[in-house]
Design an enzyme around this catalytic site. Sequence first.
Site, PDB file in Angstrom:
ATOM      1  N   ASN A  82       0.833  -1.213   0.000  1.00 34.03           N
ATOM      2  CA  ASN A  82       0.000   0.000   0.000  1.00 34.03           C
ATOM      3  C   ASN A  82       0.866   1.260   0.000  1.00 34.03           C
ATOM      4  O   ASN A  82       0.520   2.263  -0.634  1.00 34.03           O
ATOM      5  CB  ASN A  82      -0.970  -0.006   1.183  1.00 34.03           C
ATOM      6  CG  ASN A  82      -2.226  -0.808   0.862  1.00 34.03           C
ATOM      7  OD1 ASN A  82      -2.356  -1.354  -0.236  1.00 34.03           O
ATOM      8  ND2 ASN A  82      -3.141  -0.891   1.801  1.00 34.03           N
ATOM      9  N   CYS A 109      -8.023   2.631   3.340  1.00 26.63           N
ATOM     10  CA  CYS A 109      -6.764   1.871   3.428  1.00 26.63           C
ATOM     11  C   CYS A 109      -5.512   2.706   3.227  1.00 26.63           C
ATOM     12  O   CYS A 109      -4.735   2.890   4.157  1.00 26.63           O
ATOM     13  CB  CYS A 109      -6.788   0.720   2.434  1.00 26.63           C
ATOM     14  SG  CYS A 109      -8.205  -0.345   2.676  1.00 26.63           S
TER      15      CYS A 109
HETATM   16  C1  UGA Z   1      -6.072  -0.485  -1.789  1.00 21.92           C
HETATM   17  C2  UGA Z   1      -5.084  -1.414  -2.507  1.00 21.92           C
HETATM   18  O1  UGA Z   1      -5.071  -1.121  -3.901  1.00 21.92           O
HETATM   19  C3  UGA Z   1      -5.469  -2.881  -2.294  1.00 21.92           C
HETATM   20  O2  UGA Z   1      -4.515  -3.731  -2.903  1.00 21.92           O
HETATM   21  C4  UGA Z   1      -5.531  -3.150  -0.786  1.00 21.92           C
HETATM   22  O3  UGA Z   1      -5.923  -4.486  -0.515  1.00 21.92           O
HETATM   23  C5  UGA Z   1      -6.538  -2.211  -0.156  1.00 21.92           C
HETATM   24  O4  UGA Z   1      -6.146  -0.844  -0.411  1.00 21.92           O
HETATM   25  C6  UGA Z   1      -6.558  -2.489   1.323  1.00 21.92           C
HETATM   26  O5  UGA Z   1      -5.551  -2.208   1.996  1.00 21.92           O
HETATM   27  O6  UGA Z   1      -7.525  -3.054   1.805  1.00 21.92           O
HETATM   28  P1  UGA Z   1      -8.540   0.391  -2.380  1.00 21.92           P
HETATM   29  O7  UGA Z   1      -8.457   1.200  -1.125  1.00 21.92           O
HETATM   30  O8  UGA Z   1      -9.771  -0.383  -2.683  1.00 21.92           O
HETATM   31  O9  UGA Z   1      -7.341  -0.683  -2.418  1.00 21.92           O
HETATM   32  O10 UGA Z   1      -8.329   1.422  -3.565  1.00 21.92           O
HETATM   33  P2  UGA Z   1      -7.284   1.644  -4.746  1.00 21.92           P
HETATM   34  O11 UGA Z   1      -7.820   1.081  -5.997  1.00 21.92           O
HETATM   35  O12 UGA Z   1      -5.923   1.271  -4.331  1.00 21.92           O
HETATM   36  O13 UGA Z   1      -7.365   3.239  -4.874  1.00 21.92           O
HETATM   37  C7  UGA Z   1      -6.943   4.059  -3.786  1.00 21.92           C
HETATM   38  C8  UGA Z   1      -7.092   5.508  -4.122  1.00 21.92           C
HETATM   39  O14 UGA Z   1      -6.088   5.909  -5.043  1.00 21.92           O
HETATM   40  C9  UGA Z   1      -8.421   5.924  -4.757  1.00 21.92           C
HETATM   41  O15 UGA Z   1      -8.859   7.109  -4.121  1.00 21.92           O
HETATM   42  C10 UGA Z   1      -8.068   6.176  -6.199  1.00 21.92           C
HETATM   43  O16 UGA Z   1      -8.904   7.133  -6.799  1.00 21.92           O
HETATM   44  C11 UGA Z   1      -6.650   6.695  -6.064  1.00 21.92           C
HETATM   45  N1  UGA Z   1      -5.826   6.536  -7.302  1.00 21.92           N
HETATM   46  C12 UGA Z   1      -5.572   5.301  -7.787  1.00 21.92           C
HETATM   47  C13 UGA Z   1      -5.295   7.667  -7.911  1.00 21.92           C
HETATM   48  O17 UGA Z   1      -5.505   8.812  -7.468  1.00 21.92           O
HETATM   49  N2  UGA Z   1      -4.527   7.508  -9.042  1.00 21.92           N
HETATM   50  C14 UGA Z   1      -4.258   6.282  -9.554  1.00 21.92           C
HETATM   51  O18 UGA Z   1      -3.548   6.203 -10.559  1.00 21.92           O
HETATM   52  C15 UGA Z   1      -4.798   5.157  -8.914  1.00 21.92           C
END
Ligand code: UGA
Length: 435
Positions: A210, A262
């Site tokens: 993470n 997360c």
């Molecule tokens: C994250 C991790 O990706 C998972 O692998 C992990 O299991 C999970 O946390 C956890 O610890 O339980 P998640 O919180 O569902 O998953 O969301 P992500 O898809 O990682 O996105 C996180 C944030 O980053 C979102 O707000 C998204 O909009 C942002 N983001 C993502 C960006 O701003 N830019 C990007 O290129 C990608």
Amino acid sequence: MRISVIGCGYLGAVHASAMAELGHEVVGIDVDDRRIAQLAAARPPFFEPGLPEILRSATATGRLRFSTDIADAAGAEVHFVAVGTPQAAGSHAADLSHVDAAFESLLPHLADGALVVGKSTVPVGTAARLAERIAEAAPHASLAWNPEFLREGYAVKDTLQPDRLVYGVGEGDEHAASVLDHVYRAAIEAGTPRIVTDYATAELVKVAANAFLATKISFINAMSEIADATGADVTALADAIGHDARIGRRFLNAGVGFGGGCLPKDIRAFTARAEELGRGESLAFLREVDAINLRQRQRVVDLAVDALGGSVHRKRVAVLGVSFKPESDDVRDSPALDVAVQLRGLGAEVVATDPQGVENARARHPQLEYTSSTREALRGADLVVLVTEWREYRALDPVETGRLVAERRIIDGRNVLDAAEWRAAGWQVHGLGRR
Ligand code: UGA
């Protein structure tokens, strides 16, 4: 196998349903009776694509039950602990009270040879401490740590077809690994890589993953700040560096930044743990990652103020999106909702909308005006701020949208719109790190 899942929040509810889908006999336990009643009626307490289907089929077969009584976990061969570890009040550290309470309540119910499996994200060192507690109070049972990598919005797929399995086991505990192999037989037979290691490594794998993802996002957001100062385009930059396989294009989308339950709390808890270990310096960069991330929200607010000529006061602002990312109704630490709240604080007449997140947002910030209709939110707006990149918003037609608003001004807080197309329809388009 007979499995119990303690904690039926996001992680636990999906895990319990997925384990039953795999053919195991599962009981999900939670102290929240409302949540348990919903799950028992096969109604997921949150939006997650694919979950209603597996929850319905598993409860219908009788392989999945729910209970508020921890005694119903007795008799299970494997107990997954999937309770939350939120940020502690007044500190950056993780609050472990739910983990500790779950373990203590479970101890009297552990059968001979039972395996307790931690799934919660915990500070490194927690599993070793809990293993000692089990050795003391239930020496006939053992502990493994099996971190979870599911993403909201893809949680069912990530659980049924994980990209890797990590087992942290006690020294020489081959039994634990073979029990987990049994639980995850389908994934293992499908060739999922599996890493068996010690407790500390397993705990660290989760927070390191993470932290890496958060760093990648803040890296590209820092580049977007430089792009703004130089007239460069951060999306073209990301496309170009993303072609380098060592870097990769995923998680290089600049915008309003990361949120959710997360990434933000995990990097803070990791920093706090490093300080406890006397290694604060090693993770000092994560403070910067956090600061860059929070700055993105402020940048969007500043862009809104600039776009409206220096003040948002009494201007009607349509905020598209309140959940922290698309395909989720989760508004925990949501950058989108934060932007809406800040704009409202500056006197704007904010109308916020989201395909799924409105109810959760309203519960947290009832002072905002909400609508579940995109058209309703857009009608009469002096400014549109797109902050969660739901497909519906990405697909908006600039000409048709232009007919609804009072002024054709939009902030693309996720850099997902075709700016040229919107400009051609008479819009002023503002992005982050985009000319
Ligand atoms: C994250 C991790 O990706 C998972 O692998 C992990 O299991 C999970 O946390 C956890 O610890 O339980 P998640 O919180 O569902 O998953 O969301 P992500 O898809 O990682 O996105 C996180 C944030 O980053 C979102 O707000 C998204 O909009 C942002 N983001 C993502 C960006 O701003 N830019 C990007 O290129 C990608």
